[in-house]
Scaffold this active site. Structure first.
Site, mmCIF file in Angstrom:
data_model
loop_
_atom_site.group_PDB
_atom_site.id
_atom_site.type_symbol
_atom_site.label_atom_id
_atom_site.label_comp_id
_atom_site.label_asym_id
_atom_site.label_seq_id
_atom_site.Cartn_x
_atom_site.Cartn_y
_atom_site.Cartn_z
ATOM 1 N N ASN A 65 -1.649 7.104 0.435
ATOM 2 C CA ASN A 65 -1.770 6.209 1.592
ATOM 3 C C ASN A 65 -2.686 5.058 1.192
ATOM 4 O O ASN A 65 -3.905 5.231 1.092
ATOM 5 C CB ASN A 65 -2.335 6.972 2.787
ATOM 6 C CG ASN A 65 -2.603 6.063 3.976
ATOM 7 O OD1 ASN A 65 -2.077 4.956 4.067
ATOM 8 N ND2 ASN A 65 -3.432 6.532 4.897
ATOM 9 N N TRP A 66 -2.109 3.888 0.975
ATOM 10 C CA TRP A 66 -2.891 2.737 0.511
ATOM 11 C C TRP A 66 -3.652 2.022 1.625
ATOM 12 O O TRP A 66 -4.416 1.108 1.362
ATOM 13 C CB TRP A 66 -1.967 1.744 -0.193
ATOM 14 C CG TRP A 66 -1.533 2.192 -1.548
ATOM 15 C CD1 TRP A 66 -1.900 3.324 -2.211
ATOM 16 C CD2 TRP A 66 -0.634 1.512 -2.428
ATOM 17 N NE1 TRP A 66 -1.299 3.403 -3.440
ATOM 18 C CE2 TRP A 66 -0.497 2.287 -3.596
ATOM 19 C CE3 TRP A 66 0.089 0.317 -2.336
ATOM 20 C CZ2 TRP A 66 0.301 1.907 -4.661
ATOM 21 C CZ3 TRP A 66 0.890 -0.059 -3.391
ATOM 22 C CH2 TRP A 66 0.996 0.720 -4.555
ATOM 23 N N LYS A 67 -3.402 2.422 2.864
ATOM 24 C CA LYS A 67 -4.100 1.799 3.992
ATOM 25 C C LYS A 67 -3.960 0.268 3.907
ATOM 26 O O LYS A 67 -2.877 -0.224 3.626
ATOM 27 C CB LYS A 67 -5.554 2.279 4.042
ATOM 28 C CG LYS A 67 -5.644 3.814 4.045
ATOM 29 C CD LYS A 67 -7.013 4.346 4.299
ATOM 30 C CE LYS A 67 -6.986 5.869 4.304
ATOM 31 N NZ LYS A 67 -8.285 6.457 4.663
ATOM 32 N N HIS A 76 -2.317 9.012 12.152
ATOM 33 C CA HIS A 76 -3.479 9.059 11.261
ATOM 34 C C HIS A 76 -4.758 8.876 12.071
ATOM 35 O O HIS A 76 -4.780 8.158 13.073
ATOM 36 C CB HIS A 76 -3.355 7.973 10.189
ATOM 37 C CG HIS A 76 -4.352 8.111 9.079
ATOM 38 N ND1 HIS A 76 -5.656 7.688 9.203
ATOM 39 C CD2 HIS A 76 -4.228 8.630 7.827
ATOM 40 C CE1 HIS A 76 -6.303 7.938 8.080
ATOM 41 N NE2 HIS A 76 -5.459 8.515 7.236
ATOM 42 N N GLU A 112 -7.311 7.169 11.677
ATOM 43 C CA GLU A 112 -7.751 5.781 11.839
ATOM 44 C C GLU A 112 -6.953 5.076 12.928
ATOM 45 O O GLU A 112 -7.477 4.212 13.635
ATOM 46 C CB GLU A 112 -7.651 5.041 10.500
ATOM 47 C CG GLU A 112 -8.692 5.531 9.507
ATOM 48 C CD GLU A 112 -8.361 5.257 8.058
ATOM 49 O OE1 GLU A 112 -9.160 5.662 7.204
ATOM 50 O OE2 GLU A 112 -7.307 4.648 7.771
ATOM 51 N N GLU A 142 -6.141 16.607 8.197
ATOM 52 C CA GLU A 142 -7.160 15.703 7.683
ATOM 53 C C GLU A 142 -8.429 15.831 8.524
ATOM 54 O O GLU A 142 -8.537 15.206 9.576
ATOM 55 C CB GLU A 142 -6.653 14.254 7.661
ATOM 56 C CG GLU A 142 -5.877 13.820 8.905
ATOM 57 C CD GLU A 142 -5.766 12.310 9.017
ATOM 58 O OE1 GLU A 142 -5.760 11.635 7.990
ATOM 59 O OE2 GLU A 142 -5.701 11.817 10.163
ATOM 60 N N GLY A 169 -12.724 9.498 3.328
ATOM 61 C CA GLY A 169 -13.447 8.353 2.804
ATOM 62 C C GLY A 169 -14.948 8.539 2.747
ATOM 63 O O GLY A 169 -15.688 7.588 2.504
ATOM 64 N N SER A 227 -10.762 12.927 1.123
ATOM 65 C CA SER A 227 -11.513 12.822 -0.137
ATOM 66 C C SER A 227 -10.892 13.661 -1.251
ATOM 67 O O SER A 227 -11.586 14.349 -1.996
ATOM 68 C CB SER A 227 -12.984 13.196 0.079
ATOM 69 O OG SER A 227 -13.613 12.269 0.952
ATOM 70 N N GLY A 258 -6.020 9.045 -0.024
ATOM 71 C CA GLY A 258 -6.410 7.684 0.321
ATOM 72 C C GLY A 258 -6.882 6.917 -0.898
ATOM 73 O O GLY A 258 -6.106 6.492 -1.736
ATOM 74 N N GLY A 259 -8.199 6.761 -1.032
ATOM 75 C CA GLY A 259 -8.768 5.914 -2.070
ATOM 76 C C GLY A 259 -8.336 6.250 -3.478
ATOM 77 O O GLY A 259 -8.127 5.350 -4.305
#
Length: 241
Positions: A9-11, A96, A98, A165, A171, A204, A225-226
């Site tokens: 997921n590149w957000k 999600h 966010e 999640e 993150g 994470s 994610g990251g």
């Protein structure tokens, strides 16, 4: 047999040029990836067409980060299922944390998006999970059961992925202990009509913890994610041991 689904997921990261550069470094690593692992990338909307062209003929599937419940209409800033499937999108992230935290997503709107995704030929990835405050209050189980009960009304569980999640681990560098993630995912599975729904862990996920995460009996993949933004890092996750 449950499918393994590994999603990046590149957000709100990467231009089209950056996404194409990523693929140049990432795609060669897929020669090592077992065939039974489903690999997908979920970039920003502006990258979808470019990635669709560059992924043509590869084994990487394309996912979007959201979908509206209407086929078309006066919904500024939203995107519909037919707009996504037209350019080769197969999966879509729904609910999600966010989206829930910053943009007012509710279990009711999540349910509408899930049903629309399936109606238009997409496989939704339903995200559920608790905040640190909710966990500390002992509300993890009841919250997740409520999210599933309300989110999955009239949703086809034969065309579904779920991602657990824990919001406090997204993150932050804090990863939920693997045995605890496995326990909660087992709880999620027990709430489902279809026990073969793939259930991912997200929060994470990194190259240095992926092997331990994927060794757990209930975990069927990860929502990353990251660590999915760098080709070598995501390749290590995709090719976990």
């Amino acid at each position: 047999m449950r499918k393994i689904v590994i999603a990046g997921n590149w957000k709100m990261f990467k231009t089209q040029a950056e996404s194409e550069e990523f693929l140049q470094g990432f795609l060669p690593h897929l020669q090592e990836t077992p065939e039974e692992r489903e690999v997908l990338l979920c970039p920003p909307f502006t990258d979808l067409s470019a990635l669709s062209r560059n992924l043509h003929g590869s084994r990487v599937q394309l996912g979007a980060q959201n979908v509206h419940w209407a086929e078309f209409g006066a919904y500024t800033g939203e995107i519909s299922g037919p707009m996504l499937t037209e350019i080769g999108v197969r999966y879509v992230i729904v609910g999600h944390s966010e989206r829930r935290q910053y943009f007012g997503e509710t279990d009711a709107t999540v349910n509408l998006r899930l049903k629309a995704a399936q109606k238009f030929g997409l496989t939704p990835i339903l995200c559920v999970g608790e905040t640190k405050q909710q966990r500390d209050a002992g509300e993890t189980e009841s919250l997740i059961i409520s999210q599933l009960d309300e989110g999955l009304i009239n949703v086809d569980q034969e065309n579904l992925v779920i991602a657990y999640e824990p919001i406090w681990a997204i993150g932050t560098g804090d990863t939920c202990e693997t045995n605890e993630a496995n326990r909660v995912i087992g709880l999620i599975r027990n709430q489902l009509k279809n026990p073969n729904v793939p259930i991912q862990y997200g929060g994470s996920v990194k190259p240095n913890n992926i092997d331990e995460i994927m060794a757990q009996s209930e975990i069927d993949g990860v929502l990353v994610g990251g660590a999915s933004l760098e080709s070598e890092s995501f390749a290590r996750i995709v090719n976990y041991h």
